[in-house]
Design an enzyme around this catalytic site. Structure first.
Site, PDB file in Angstrom:
ATOM      1  N   ASN A 162      -9.231   1.112  -6.123  1.00  0.00           N
ATOM      2  CA  ASN A 162      -8.264   0.421  -5.275  1.00  0.00           C
ATOM      3  C   ASN A 162      -7.186  -0.204  -6.168  1.00  0.00           C
ATOM      4  OD1 ASN A 162      -6.927  -1.642  -3.704  1.00  0.00           O
ATOM      5  ND2 ASN A 162      -8.602  -1.523  -2.236  1.00  0.00           N
ATOM      6  N   ARG A 170       6.370 -10.697  -9.791  1.00  0.00           N
ATOM      7  CA  ARG A 170       7.560 -10.845 -10.639  1.00  0.00           C
ATOM      8  C   ARG A 170       8.793 -10.178 -10.039  1.00  0.00           C
ATOM      9  NH1 ARG A 170       8.178 -11.934 -16.253  1.00  0.00           N
ATOM     10  NH2 ARG A 170      10.418 -12.163 -16.619  1.00  0.00           N
ATOM     11  N   HIS A 202      -4.784  -0.477   0.408  1.00  0.00           N
ATOM     12  CA  HIS A 202      -5.047  -1.226   1.646  1.00  0.00           C
ATOM     13  C   HIS A 202      -3.772  -1.976   2.011  1.00  0.00           C
ATOM     14  CE1 HIS A 202      -8.171  -3.745   4.057  1.00  0.00           C
ATOM     15  NE2 HIS A 202      -6.991  -3.803   4.634  1.00  0.00           N
ATOM     16  N   HIS A 211       0.847  -6.907  -1.078  1.00  0.00           N
ATOM     17  CA  HIS A 211       0.525  -6.158  -2.293  1.00  0.00           C
ATOM     18  C   HIS A 211       1.019  -4.722  -2.131  1.00  0.00           C
ATOM     19  CE1 HIS A 211      -2.970  -5.802   0.307  1.00  0.00           C
ATOM     20  NE2 HIS A 211      -3.419  -6.997  -0.036  1.00  0.00           N
ATOM     21  N   GLU A 234      -7.002   2.263   3.541  1.00  0.00           N
ATOM     22  CA  GLU A 234      -7.790   1.299   4.304  1.00  0.00           C
ATOM     23  C   GLU A 234      -6.875   0.427   5.142  1.00  0.00           C
ATOM     24  OE1 GLU A 234     -11.368   0.443   1.048  1.00  0.00           O
ATOM     25  OE2 GLU A 234      -9.821  -1.072   1.415  1.00  0.00           O
ATOM     26  N   HIS A 248     -16.595  -3.638  -2.096  1.00  0.00           N
ATOM     27  CA  HIS A 248     -16.272  -5.066  -2.044  1.00  0.00           C
ATOM     28  C   HIS A 248     -17.173  -5.836  -3.011  1.00  0.00           C
ATOM     29  CE1 HIS A 248     -13.704  -8.062  -0.025  1.00  0.00           C
ATOM     30  NE2 HIS A 248     -14.629  -8.911  -0.464  1.00  0.00           N
ATOM     31  N   ASP A 249     -16.568  -6.339  -4.069  1.00  0.00           N
ATOM     32  CA  ASP A 249     -17.231  -7.152  -5.088  1.00  0.00           C
ATOM     33  C   ASP A 249     -18.230  -6.386  -5.948  1.00  0.00           C
ATOM     34  OD1 ASP A 249     -15.737  -9.330  -4.416  1.00  0.00           O
ATOM     35  OD2 ASP A 249     -17.281 -10.328  -3.255  1.00  0.00           O
ATOM     36  N   GLY A 290     -11.755  -2.298  -6.699  1.00  0.00           N
ATOM     37  CA  GLY A 290     -10.409  -2.679  -7.094  1.00  0.00           C
ATOM     38  C   GLY A 290     -10.354  -3.954  -7.902  1.00  0.00           C
ATOM     39  N   HIS A 291     -10.624  -5.085  -7.253  1.00  0.00           N
ATOM     40  CA  HIS A 291     -10.408  -6.384  -7.901  1.00  0.00           C
ATOM     41  C   HIS A 291     -11.188  -6.500  -9.207  1.00  0.00           C
ATOM     42  CE1 HIS A 291      -9.550 -10.684  -8.156  1.00  0.00           C
ATOM     43  NE2 HIS A 291     -10.818 -10.854  -8.474  1.00  0.00           N
TER      44      HIS A 291
END
Length: 237
Positions: free
Chosen positions: A7, A18, A43, A50, A70, A190-191, A213-214
């Site tokens: 992701n 920025r 997503h 984003h 997503e 997720h996570d 992703g994160h």
């Protein structure tokens, strides 16, 4: 081998902080593919905080792996997916003001709504996946919507695992087995991270794809993007 879809929302978040076009979302996606990832996930949200809708349109012609979009199936999102025609669309019940996804679908309450949306995507050759909590009732409900896959929402596993709860993965294993028996393929996300992915992968059967992703982008700040992706791929073998 379970496929890795990366992701890239956080790449866009950094760019938008920025202004301008650094880091470049298209260049990042091409590099992620070159480093071995089997898919790119985005997503887009209505406020485009984003990934922007324009990014989605620009990504499609340059990607060589599976493209997964997503989002909550509001009309704007549906129109975008039907225009771009990704390999997969993952339906997520986001509140518009949510910072990140924080719950799966109630596939019983929203069955008719999901059936209608999924039928339209399927008729256009787009594979569908429904974001769900590890709840057998929701898995059974998903099987009646016409979806091809489910994506297990893995936050509760990640939290439990970090606290030393070795049983946190059990509901996911049971739901994945049930989904398989009902004819559904299984995704997860997720996570998930380098710290917990091995435990998840080793205990959850029939896992077709993880979307990360994160954590991956955060880990890449220390390890580098290529090395991070290589480590994820090694865990998924």
């Amino acid at each position: 081998m379970t496929k890795l879809s990366v992701n890239i929302n956080k790449i866009a978040t950094l760019r938008n902080a920025r202004g301008g076009d650094v880091p470049n979302v298209l260049e990042a996606a091409r590099n992620i593919e070159a480093f071995g990832a089997e898919g790119i996930t985005v997503h887009p949200r209505p406020d485009e905080r984003h990934i922007r809708y324009a990014d989605v349109r620009e990504l499609k012609p340059v990607l060589t792996t599976e493209f997964n979009i997503e989002g909550k199936p509001i009309q704007q999102f549906i129109d975008l997916v039907l225009e771009v025609k990704p390999a997969q669309v993952t339906l997520v019940p986001d509140a518009e003001d949510a910072i990140t996804s924080n719950a799966g679908w109630d596939t019983i309450k929203h069955r008719q709504y999901l059936q209608e949306v999924i039928a339209e995507f399927n008729s256009n050759g787009i594979r569908t996946s429904i974001f769900v909590d590890p709840d057998k009732k929701m898995i059974e409900g998903a099987s009646k919507t016409g979806t091809n896959r489910i994506e297990l929402y893995t936050e509760s596993f990640a939290v439990g695992y970090a606290q030393g709860d070795t049983g946190a993965v059990r509901p996911y294993a049971e739901c994945a087995e049930m989904a398989h028996e009902l004819g559904l393929e299984v995704n997860a996300g997720h996570d998930l991270s380098l710290k917990n992915l091995r435990a998840f992968k080793e205990n959850v059967p029939h896992l077709a794809e993880v979307s990360i992703g994160h954590a991956l982008i955060s880990e890449a700040l220390y390890l580098g993007l290529q090395k991070t992706i290589e480590q994820y791929l090694n865990l998924l073998k």
